[in-house]
Write a protein that holds these residues in place. Structure first.
Motif, PDB file in Angstrom:
ATOM      1  N   MET A   1      90.332  -2.698  48.554  1.00  0.00           N
ATOM      2  CA  MET A   1      89.549  -2.957  49.754  1.00  0.00           C
ATOM      3  C   MET A   1      88.169  -2.330  49.590  1.00  0.00           C
ATOM      4  N   GLY A   2      87.139  -3.071  49.937  1.00  0.00           N
ATOM      5  CA  GLY A   2      85.773  -2.615  49.763  1.00  0.00           C
ATOM      6  C   GLY A   2      85.299  -1.716  50.897  1.00  0.00           C
ATOM      7  N   HIS A   3      84.252  -0.999  50.586  1.00  0.00           N
ATOM      8  CA  HIS A   3      83.621  -0.121  51.558  1.00  0.00           C
ATOM      9  C   HIS A   3      82.173  -0.545  51.763  1.00  0.00           C
ATOM     10  N   VAL A   4      81.603  -0.102  52.857  1.00  0.00           N
ATOM     11  CA  VAL A   4      80.231  -0.470  53.177  1.00  0.00           C
ATOM     12  C   VAL A   4      79.277   0.024  52.088  1.00  0.00           C
ATOM     13  N   SER A   5      79.615   1.117  51.426  1.00  0.00           N
ATOM     14  CA  SER A   5      78.760   1.614  50.337  1.00  0.00           C
ATOM     15  C   SER A   5      78.701   0.603  49.194  1.00  0.00           C
ATOM     16  N   ASP A   6      79.773  -0.166  48.976  1.00  0.00           N
ATOM     17  CA  ASP A   6      79.775  -1.199  47.938  1.00  0.00           C
ATOM     18  C   ASP A   6      78.749  -2.286  48.259  1.00  0.00           C
ATOM     19  N   ILE A   7      78.649  -2.631  49.515  1.00  0.00           N
ATOM     20  CA  ILE A   7      77.656  -3.634  49.936  1.00  0.00           C
ATOM     21  C   ILE A   7      76.257  -3.102  49.714  1.00  0.00           C
ATOM     22  N   LEU A   8      76.023  -1.853  50.119  1.00  0.00           N
ATOM     23  CA  LEU A   8      74.693  -1.264  49.965  1.00  0.00           C
ATOM     24  C   LEU A   8      74.312  -1.141  48.497  1.00  0.00           C
ATOM     25  N   ASP A   9      75.286  -0.846  47.634  1.00  0.00           N
ATOM     26  CA  ASP A   9      75.011  -0.769  46.203  1.00  0.00           C
ATOM     27  C   ASP A   9      74.530  -2.114  45.678  1.00  0.00           C
ATOM     28  N   GLY A  10      75.065  -3.191  46.220  1.00  0.00           N
ATOM     29  CA  GLY A  10      74.696  -4.530  45.775  1.00  0.00           C
ATOM     30  C   GLY A  10      73.402  -5.047  46.371  1.00  0.00           C
ATOM     31  N   LYS A  11      73.201  -4.823  47.648  1.00  0.00           N
ATOM     32  CA  LYS A  11      72.032  -5.409  48.319  1.00  0.00           C
ATOM     33  C   LYS A  11      70.837  -4.484  48.391  1.00  0.00           C
ATOM     34  N   GLY A  12      71.071  -3.212  48.179  1.00  0.00           N
ATOM     35  CA  GLY A  12      69.986  -2.248  48.285  1.00  0.00           C
ATOM     36  C   GLY A  12      70.074  -1.485  49.593  1.00  0.00           C
ATOM     37  N   ARG A  13      69.326  -0.412  49.648  1.00  0.00           N
ATOM     38  CA  ARG A  13      69.407   0.486  50.801  1.00  0.00           C
ATOM     39  C   ARG A  13      68.124   0.506  51.622  1.00  0.00           C
ATOM     40  N   ASP A  14      67.213  -0.392  51.317  1.00  0.00           N
ATOM     41  CA  ASP A  14      65.968  -0.449  52.071  1.00  0.00           C
ATOM     42  C   ASP A  14      66.249  -0.946  53.486  1.00  0.00           C
ATOM     43  N   VAL A  15      65.663  -0.268  54.453  1.00  0.00           N
ATOM     44  CA  VAL A  15      65.845  -0.629  55.853  1.00  0.00           C
ATOM     45  C   VAL A  15      64.472  -0.727  56.497  1.00  0.00           C
ATOM     46  N   LEU A  16      64.245  -1.821  57.184  1.00  0.00           N
ATOM     47  CA  LEU A  16      62.986  -1.973  57.904  1.00  0.00           C
ATOM     48  C   LEU A  16      63.076  -1.267  59.245  1.00  0.00           C
TER      49      LEU A  16
END
Length: 143
Positions: A1-16
């Motif tokens: 099962m994935g975690h939200v950190s896995d998504i951030l690792d893939g898409k990046g952590r930049d936030v507007l």
């Protein structure tokens, strides 16, 4: 099962983000330019809330406010719903469904911003995970 950190690792952590004193028009222009549906709102460098397309529709368009003079702080959502980086994808989907939100900031222990995920990010991640599982099972059966 994935975690939200896995998504951030893939898409990046930049936030507007945007300051609460900025106008709603500036916020909408930044969302359009960044191709996003939400911005984190800061007051004097401190996270104060989130402004979304839905906030604009409910608190500006429907109420007839002037987007060029209304500050973001007057329409933003102050009760910030967020998760930590180890939250599971299922947890995030449950929170979003229960709270009827489409954007979920990811904050660290010190309430530092680590990223933001959207419902689209979660669905895409789950879809990719399922594709990998299907491929694995197909190869196993064919094997």
């Amino acid at each position: 099962m994935g975690h939200v950190s896995d998504i951030l690792d893939g898409k990046g952590r930049d936030v507007l983000g945007i300051e609460g004193s900025a106008t709603v028009h500036e916020a909408v222009a930044r969302m359009v330019q960044g191709n996003v549906g939400a911005l984190l709102v800061y007051e004097n460098g401190t996270l104060a809330g989130i402004v979304t397309e839905r906030d604009y529709l409910r608190r500006v368009a429907v109420q007839g406010r002037d987007e060029r003079t209304t500050p973001v702080r007057e329409i933003m959502t102050r009760e910030l719903v967020y998760v930590g980086p180890e939250a599971s994808i299922d947890e995030c989907m449950a929170v979003m469904t229960e709270r009827r939100i489409r954007h979920l900031p990811v904050l660290g222990d010190a309430r530092d911003v680590l990223g933001i995920v959207s419902i689209g990010d979660l669905v895409k991640f789950q879809s990719n995970e399922q594709s990998v599982q299907i491929q694995f099972l197909t190869e196993y059966i064919s094997g």
